[in-house]
Enzyme design. Structure first.
Site, PDB file in Angstrom:
ATOM      1  CG  HIS A 119      13.915  56.095  47.491  1.00 28.12           C
ATOM      2  ND1 HIS A 119      13.590  56.700  46.510  1.00 28.12           N
ATOM      3  CD2 HIS A 119      13.208  56.636  48.679  1.00 28.12           C
ATOM      4  CE1 HIS A 119      12.348  57.481  46.680  1.00 28.12           C
ATOM      5  NE2 HIS A 119      12.097  57.417  48.114  1.00 28.12           N
TER       6      HIS A 119
ATOM      7  CB  CYS B  11      12.210  54.293  40.347  1.00 27.37           C
ATOM      8  SG  CYS B  11      13.871  54.496  41.410  1.00 27.37           S
TER       9      CYS B  11
HETATM   10  N1  ARG Z   1      12.981  62.218  41.731  1.00 30.43           N
HETATM   11  C1  ARG Z   1      12.263  61.295  42.704  1.00 30.43           C
HETATM   12  C2  ARG Z   1      12.548  61.202  43.931  1.00 30.43           C
HETATM   13  O1  ARG Z   1      13.488  61.885  44.414  1.00 30.43           O
HETATM   14  C3  ARG Z   1      12.910  59.601  42.133  1.00 30.43           C
HETATM   15  C4  ARG Z   1      12.088  58.549  42.932  1.00 30.43           C
HETATM   16  C5  ARG Z   1      12.651  57.206  42.494  1.00 30.43           C
HETATM   17  N2  ARG Z   1      12.170  56.401  43.081  1.00 30.43           N
HETATM   18  C6  ARG Z   1      12.561  55.252  43.840  1.00 30.43           C
HETATM   19  N3  ARG Z   1      11.802  54.170  43.936  1.00 30.43           N
HETATM   20  N4  ARG Z   1      13.750  55.255  44.154  1.00 30.43           N
HETATM   21  O2  ARG Z   1      11.838  61.201  44.825  1.00 30.43           O
END
Ligand code: ARG
Length: 288
Positions: A186, A280
């Site tokens: 991300h 996150c």
């Molecule tokens: N386990 C989640 C995923 O892989 C973690 C999300 C993390 N969120 C973020 N804004 N980077 O989607």
């Protein structure tokens, strides 16, 4: 020092070095990790066999929430849904700019139901300008607002077609950036917004073209080392003065201090097991 709504010159400005950093009060949405666990793997950080400590995750998350409140921010909570263990990562739930809400449409089936759950929260609170998106976008995980521009990640999760969708909906310029390192799946794991015109990022997480774009737009950006990026140091939240980030990012904390910010180290080790940290867990409600 708590945030203020007024411009109070404090800190380095007194020594004539640079203008003081001014925090502005933010409205944040968070989701208590009541059903948090690592039960599937959709990024390289997630190992379902390893086990998570639910009580510790909750304590670490509460500490983050309390820090926001102590700094003067207001924190709203969305009810966590059973069987949605990643719902704690509120940043992915939507993108809110100028009071407009762009819903999130997740890449993986395991998280699909989070999109409507977050959208409902906004509808129930009277947000009028709400768009259910056509293309996959994982909210503020990949859409980061810097002043009157939106930086948009793609490569792993968010569909590049959603960048045009966001530009049309918000009426703000959207700049596409392509991610290449699966550990930084991300945008908010590779880049953090520090103020209306400053960012910090890890160049190696991006394609050469995207790195060149970032150099052009932000020639004075804080550049993260591989070590700091690897401990999720860029998954940070800034109110313009205080920058909350994983404590382990020691180099970044020193760099931020040198730039006049006040770094605030936070322990979110349990949530890192799912590939998430400070940012996150935090969705900013940019109401008009
Ligand atoms: N386990 C989640 C995923 O892989 C973690 C999300 C993390 N969120 C973020 N804004 N980077 O989607």
């Amino acid at each position: 020092m708590p945030v203020s709504d007024t411009l109070t010159p404090t800190g380095p400005a007194h020594r004539g070095e640079r203008p003081a950093r001014v925090a502005t009060r933010r409205r944040l949405l968070m989701c208590r990790p009541r059903h948090y666990d690592v039960t599937y793997s959709i990024n390289p950080w997630m190992s379902p066999g390893r086990g998570t400590d639910g009580a510790l995750a909750l304590r670490q998350w509460e500490r983050l929430r309390d820090l926001y409140v102590e700094l003067g921010h207001s924190v709203e909570e969305i009810e966590p849904v059973e069987d949605l263990p990643d719902m704690v990562f509120a940043a992915n739930g939507a993108t809110v700019v100028d009071g407009k809400v762009l819903g999130a449409r997740f890449r993986h089936a395991e998280r699909t139901a989070e999109g409507p759950a977050y959208l409902r929260w906004f509808q129930e609170r009277g947000y009028q300008d709400v768009l259910w998106p056509q293309h996959v976008n994982e909210g503020e995980g990949d859409f980061l607002t810097v002043g009157r521009r939106i930086l948009a990640g793609t490569g792993f999760r968010t569909d590049i077609r959603s960048h045009a969708e966001a530009q049309e909906f918000f009426g703000l310029p959207v700049t596409s950036l392509t991610l290449v390192d699966p550990r930084h799946y991300h945008l908010d794991t590779a880049l953090a917004v520090l103020s209306d015109d400053e960012i910090m990022y890890y160049p190696e997480a991006f394609t050469p073209g995207s790195r060149a774009v970032l150099r052009t737009l932000f020639p004075n950006a804080v550049i993260a080392s591989a070590e700091d990026a690897a401990v999720f140091g860029l998954n940070a939240f800034s109110d313009g003065r205080h920058v909350l980030l994983p404590s382990a990012a020691k180099g970044l904390r020193a760099q931020l201090r040198a730039h006049g910010f006040e770094p605030v180290g936070v322990e979110l080790t349990e949530l890192l097991k799912a590939g998430g940290s400070v940012k996150c867990c935090t969705l900013e409600l940019r109401d008009r």
